[in-house]
Motif scaffolding. Structure first.
Motif, short mmCIF file in Angstrom:
data_model
loop_
_atom_site.label_atom_id
_atom_site.label_comp_id
_atom_site.label_asym_id
_atom_site.label_seq_id
_atom_site.Cartn_x
_atom_site.Cartn_y
_atom_site.Cartn_z
N GLU A 182 11.02 -3.13 9.01
CA GLU A 182 10.00 -2.15 9.38
C GLU A 182 9.06 -1.85 8.21
O GLU A 182 9.49 -1.74 7.06
CB GLU A 182 10.66 -0.84 9.79
N GLN A 183 7.81 -1.73 8.54
CA GLN A 183 6.80 -1.23 7.61
C GLN A 183 6.10 -0.10 8.36
O GLN A 183 5.15 -0.33 9.10
CB GLN A 183 5.83 -2.34 7.22
N PRO A 184 6.57 1.13 8.21
CA PRO A 184 6.13 2.20 9.10
C PRO A 184 4.67 2.61 8.93
O PRO A 184 4.15 3.36 9.76
CB PRO A 184 7.07 3.37 8.76
N TYR A 185 4.03 2.11 7.90
CA TYR A 185 2.62 2.41 7.72
C TYR A 185 1.93 1.21 7.08
O TYR A 185 2.57 0.25 6.65
CB TYR A 185 2.42 3.66 6.85
N PHE A 186 0.63 1.28 7.04
CA PHE A 186 -0.21 0.26 6.39
C PHE A 186 -1.37 0.99 5.71
O PHE A 186 -1.89 1.96 6.28
CB PHE A 186 -0.75 -0.73 7.43
#
Length: 365
Positions: A182-186
């Motif tokens: 998971e990469q919950p933001y960018f």
């Protein structure tokens, strides 16, 4: 009269031919015409590398002129060492749009009326042949790729695809699914995508006391001490951005905050040209001496669509914080900083612009 007789003769002859054809087909028991399915149907790539926790559409299908519609079925899902794969097909609730979002909705209720929650497998193939990994996935439900960046065959999920119509079945073998954690933001430049730990400083990667940051764009932001334009790059990190959860919200809050070098927070009023109510597709705007807060729906942005709140391609929300001061001669000097960003995981989040070394200059010349 003769012309009419000829017409009747032609009509009767045509009718007789149709009856004869139908009778022959019935007598000879000819098979029904089958649809065509090509042995050369394929995909642009059979390696799928989605990021867990966000809805991802994958796979460019080429039917090679096969008769449509086709049906698709994922079969023989297994790891490279032969173990069966089952985690991909767990069902979980996920949002599905039932009406188009256009970015003009005037309340959270108006947004939620356009989507509903359905139980769907975490990973499936659509009628179009595209694969979809739903946002309901996470690191606990589906193990991401190994943290040591290895790519051993026993860790890779393989599957085959059965493609069918009345003309038969074609199997496309050995798709690979290799998900990222998971990469919950960018942007996610502050985090190692394999481990989820802080990313090393690109200019000093072996120094544990340094790390990489999310970098904002800066336009004519002058430092109040150096009187030079502030920068944010590999070598100079005057300003960094943190996207992080906070406690005490209502479960769907987004806050904007502006941190000073000593860790305190600036009053948003100093950014005197910013139109806070037009910055985010959010509602119930609250402005305090330390932050500006919105009620929002997640993910941000909700879909890949260009609106007044996104960048030019609609793929990310876009923030621009503007302010002005009097320059030499009394004219206004404008400055701005901002960020294109996404937040995929619901919750209470804050975006913090940290002026690490010095504040922007707000005083008139």
């Amino acid at each position: 009269m003769r012309r009419h007789a000829i017409t009747y003769t032609i009509l009767l002859g045509g009718l007789g031919l149709l009856l004869l054809t139908g009778s022959c087909k019935k007598v000879l028991d000819l098979p029904e015409e089958k649809e065509y399915i090509s042995e050369n149907i394929n995909y642009g790539s059979k390696v799928l590398e989605p990021i867990l926790g966000r809805t991802s559409l994958m796979g460019q299908f080429n039917s090679d002129n096969s008769s449509l519609p086709l049906t698709f079925e994922i079969v023989n899902a297994r790891y490279g060492d032969g173990r069966p794969v089952t985690d991909l097909f767990q069902t979980r609730p996920t949002y599905v749009w039932v009406a188009p979002y256009d970015g003009k909705e005037e309340s959270l209720e108006a947004i939620e009326a356009k989507r509903k929650i359905e139980e769907r497998p975490l990973f499936e193939v659509r009628e179009s042949g595209q694969f979809i990994l739903w946002a309901s996935t996470n690191n606990e439900l589906i193990d991401p790729r190994p943290t040591d960046s290895s790519n051993l065959v026993q860790d890779i999920r393989f599957f085959d695809l059965k493609v069918s119509n009345s003309g038969g079945d074609v199997f496309i073998r050995d798709f690979q699914l290799i998900p990222w954690r998971e990469q919950p933001y960018f942007p996610f430049t502050d985090t190692n995508p394999y481990t989820g730990e802080p990313a090393p400083d690109p200019t000093d990667p072996n120094n544990p006391d340094k790390q990489n940051y999310i970098r904002p764009r800066l336009t004519n932001v002058i430092g109040d001490q150096s009187n030079r334009p502030l920068e944010s790059n590999d070598n100079i990190k005057d300003v960094a951005v943190y996207i992080r959860p906070f406690e005490g919200g209502n479960g769907h809050n987004l806050r904007l905050k502006f941190m000073t070098p000593d860790g305190s927070f600036m009053n948003p009023d100093v950014f005197n040209e910013t139109k806070w109510s037009e910055l985010i597709h959010g509602f119930n705007v609250v402005k305090t001496e330390e932050y500006v807060q919105y009620d929002v729906a997640y993910p941000i942005p909700l879909v890949n669509l260009r609106t007044q709140y996104t960048n030019s391609n609609g793929g990310s929300a876009s923030l621009d914080i503007d302010y002005s001061r009097r320059g030499f001669g009394g004219g206004l000097t404008y400055a701005a900083f901002g960020l294109d960003f996404n937040i995929y995981r619901p919750g209470d989040w804050e975006i913090v612009f940290h002026f690490r070394n010095q504040l922007p200059k707000f005083e008139d010349e």
